[in-house]
Write an enzyme that holds these catalytic residues in place. Structure first.
Site, PDB file in Angstrom:
ATOM      1  N   LYS A 146       0.843  -1.200   0.000  1.00  0.00           N
ATOM      2  CA  LYS A 146       0.000   0.000   0.000  1.00  0.00           C
ATOM      3  C   LYS A 146       0.878   1.249   0.000  1.00  0.00           C
ATOM      4  O   LYS A 146       1.393   1.663   1.028  1.00  0.00           O
ATOM      5  CB  LYS A 146      -0.929   0.037   1.215  1.00  0.00           C
ATOM      6  CG  LYS A 146      -2.030   1.080   1.004  1.00  0.00           C
ATOM      7  CD  LYS A 146      -2.515   1.736   2.255  1.00  0.00           C
ATOM      8  CE  LYS A 146      -1.625   2.777   2.814  1.00  0.00           C
ATOM      9  NZ  LYS A 146      -1.463   3.995   1.980  1.00  0.00           N
TER      10      LYS A 146
ATOM     11  N   GLY B 288       7.168   4.701   8.249  1.00  0.00           N
ATOM     12  CA  GLY B 288       6.379   5.929   8.347  1.00  0.00           C
ATOM     13  C   GLY B 288       6.539   6.559   9.713  1.00  0.00           C
ATOM     14  O   GLY B 288       7.563   6.365  10.378  1.00  0.00           O
ATOM     15  N   SER B 289       5.522   7.282  10.129  1.00  0.00           N
ATOM     16  CA  SER B 289       5.627   8.041  11.382  1.00  0.00           C
ATOM     17  C   SER B 289       5.477   7.126  12.596  1.00  0.00           C
ATOM     18  O   SER B 289       4.870   6.057  12.520  1.00  0.00           O
ATOM     19  CB  SER B 289       4.552   9.123  11.425  1.00  0.00           C
ATOM     20  OG  SER B 289       3.270   8.529  11.490  1.00  0.00           O
TER      21      SER B 289
ATOM     22  N   GLY C 253       2.938   4.074  13.342  1.00  0.00           N
ATOM     23  CA  GLY C 253       3.593   2.803  13.693  1.00  0.00           C
ATOM     24  C   GLY C 253       2.979   2.169  14.930  1.00  0.00           C
ATOM     25  O   GLY C 253       2.796   0.947  14.994  1.00  0.00           O
TER      26      GLY C 253
ATOM     27  N   CYS D  37      13.977   9.930   7.076  1.00  0.00           N
ATOM     28  CA  CYS D  37      13.689   9.511   8.455  1.00  0.00           C
ATOM     29  C   CYS D  37      14.900   9.685   9.361  1.00  0.00           C
ATOM     30  O   CYS D  37      14.752  10.013  10.523  1.00  0.00           O
ATOM     31  CB  CYS D  37      13.185   8.075   8.470  1.00  0.00           C
ATOM     32  SG  CYS D  37      14.182   6.963   7.490  1.00  0.00           S
TER      33      CYS D  37
ATOM     34  N   GLU E 112       9.536  15.451  15.153  1.00  0.00           N
ATOM     35  CA  GLU E 112       9.994  15.283  13.769  1.00  0.00           C
ATOM     36  C   GLU E 112       9.278  16.301  12.881  1.00  0.00           C
ATOM     37  O   GLU E 112       8.060  16.296  12.782  1.00  0.00           O
ATOM     38  CB  GLU E 112       9.685  13.854  13.301  1.00  0.00           C
ATOM     39  CG  GLU E 112      10.248  13.554  11.940  1.00  0.00           C
ATOM     40  CD  GLU E 112      10.087  12.093  11.533  1.00  0.00           C
ATOM     41  OE1 GLU E 112       8.955  11.570  11.589  1.00  0.00           O
ATOM     42  OE2 GLU E 112      11.092  11.479  11.146  1.00  0.00           O
TER      43      GLU E 112
END
Ligand code: NAI
Ligand code: MG
Length: 492
Positions: free
Chosen positions: A186, A239-240, A244, A295, A395
């Site tokens: 995805k 991802g973030s 997560g 990241c 972040e």
């Protein structure tokens, strides 16, 4: 639809989902628009996958896993992967440019992905033929033979972000193919195109139906359905950290295994004995590369007090030399941010920086002459930052580096580790003892000394603390796509 872009994949036809080897509409019939971040123009429309499409894709992946694909020998899978690599080698220029149009990374950056993609596919292809179990001695009275074998874990769900999908997707595609798993991938709505085109290339190279399925769609519907799906055996997520955590929670429904590579607020430490001609551009690009959307970006820059003021001045001057502009221009060093939402987020953090009393030394605005409609921000150096400010703790995911002074080596280590995250870390010094000493004390998955962000598919890439768990790359990665089974045999 943009009239100005010419690209063979962007032919005006809506892009569909790849499920079971067929390109199909979303069950809902819905689509979404994809924007070129350099101009804000719509360049494609894509079927919007949802929970029902995820169900269909997982069923296709399960059928493929249990079907003829399970009979493919390691050599057959290796051969397929090498053919895919050869096809990418031929098709790369269009593929790289598609990524540039989709998420705004400049061609100067995406052109470097060719070598990386080929190396990754060929490295994992080699691993396809080196999967092995062990014969283990036991002490059971009588006569028994015991050994382990490794089998593919099954159906994998790959969920990837928008900051570099062309390469990020290989972190799940390659181990899937090497081990004989199947995959439902995805991509993020912000940048789904390179995954769709790569899938076409893989099908042309002989990928069997259902082995890799591509379902772009929103995270809260398609992504959540994949993470919670009872027939998915493993999730590989990038991802973030906030998302997560949801993935890990959803995985408990059927005890999936999970690998989560999450956010960072990575420390980069410059000691007063560093070679500043290397450290200044090095520390700048540690944060500004990919317009800060990396990241492991080195966003907390700790500079030893004695060189601090001069360093900040030179860093600001260097930032001003960087060419920000349309990502398709070969001269561009930094493209736009990937989306309007990301631009709003970065501008929001710049306002927070000022309200927290930090000082913007360089950048902070929209670059002069930037195309109207594009999502541009200047590379920004922020000084007078303390490690407790929000801009040093959260972040930002943009080209904003926070400079924080320190006095002693012990202070630098304490500040570097005073964060929820643990992904990357850097240090710049001419003292080899200090280099080894400090690198061992920094609690992150990776530490770079007198360099930053160097990666290679054959070298492990991991994380600590709230930056997640699971290793990508290196010889250990495919182990996460295999499960170990013990076999006992009475021999007498
Ligand atoms: P995100 O982590 O929500 O999105 C990453 C992927 O997860 C996308 O494919 C998204 O559709 C999917 N997703 C979202 N919610 C989900 C859910 N509930 N279940 C399953 N999948 C889900 O990140 P987003 O919203 O795109 O960006 C927000 C911020 O996250 C950024 O500003 C940045 O700070 C951070 N981020 C960090 C990344 C990293 O590699 N460290 C990558 C992307 C974002
Ligand atoms: Mg886009």
């Amino acid at each position: 639809m943009s009239k100005t872009i010419s690209h063979p994949f962007l032919d005006g036809r809506p892009k569909r989902l790849l499920i079971g080897g067929e390109w199909i509409e979303a069950a809902s019939g819905e689509t979404f628009d994809v924007f070129n971040p350099s101009t804000g123009e719509v360049i494609a429309t894509v079927a919007r996958g949802g929970a029902e499409d995820i169900d269909r894709a997982v069923a296709a992946a399960r059928a493929a896993f249990e079907g003829p694909w399970s009979e493919w020998k390691p050599f057959d899978r290796q051969t397929l992967m090498l053919k895919i690599a050869d096809a990418i080698e031929r098709e790369f220029d269009d593929l790289g440019r598609l990524e540039t149009l989709d998420m705004g990374a400049p061609v100067a950056r995406t052109s470097l992905f060719k070598r990386w993609m080929l190396q990754t596919l060929r490295y994992y292809a080699a691993q396809a033929v080196s999967i092995k179990g062990e014969v283990l001695e036991n002490s059971v009275p009588g006569s028994f033979f015991s050994y382990t074998v490794k089998d593919p874990v099954g159906v994998v769900g790959g969920i990837i972000p928008w900051n570099g999908p062309l390469i990020t997707q290989l972190w799940s595609i390659c181990p899937t193919l090497a081990t004989g798993c199947t995959l439902v991938l995805k991509p993020a709505e912000e940048a789904p195109l390179s995954a769709l085109r790569l899938a076409e290339i893989m099908m042309e190279a002989g990928l069997p139906a259902g082995v890799i399925n591509i379902v772009p769609g929103p995270g809260h519907t398609a992504g959540a359905a994949l993470a919670a799906h009872p027939d998915v055996d493993k999730i590989a997520f990038t991802g973030s950290t906030a998302t997560g955590r949801k993935i890990v929670e959803a995985s408990a429904s059927n005890m999936k295994t999970v690998a989560v590579e999450l956010g960072g607020k990575s420390p980069d430490i410059v000691f007063d004995d560093a070679d500043l001609d290397i450290a200044i551009p090095g520390a700048a690009m540690a944060c500004f590369n990919n317009t800060g959307q990396v990241c492991y970006a080195g966003t907390r820059l700790f500079v030893q007090r004695g060189i601090h003021d001069a360093f900040v001045e030179r860093l600001g001057a260097f930032a001003k030399t960087l060419r920000v502009g349309d990502a398709t221009d070969p001269q561009t060093q930094l493209g736009p941010l990937a989306s309007q939402a990301q631009l709003d987020r970065v501008n929001g953090y710049l306002a927070i920086a000022e309200s927290e009393g930090a000082r913007i030394v360089s950048g902070g605005g929209r670059p002069a002459g930037a195309a109207e409609g594009g999502y541009y921000v200047e590379p920004t150096v922020v000084a007078d930052v303390s490690n407790s400010m929000r801009i040093a703790r959260e972040e930002i995911f943009g080209p904003v580096v926070s400079v924080i002074p320190f006095d002693t080596e012990a202070d630098a280590i304490a500040l570097a580790n005073d964060t929820d995250y643990g992904l990357g870390g850097g240090l710049w010094t001419s003292d080899v003892g200090r280099a080894h000493r400090v690198s061992r004390k920094i609690r992150t998955g990776m530490v770079w000394i007198n360099c930053y962000g160097v990666t290679d598919p054959s070298i492990p890439y991991g994380s600590a603390k709230m930056s997640g768990y699971g290793v990508k790359g290196g010889p250990g990665h495919i182990e996460e796509y295999l499960y170990k089974k013990t076999v006992w045999l009475r021999t007498g």
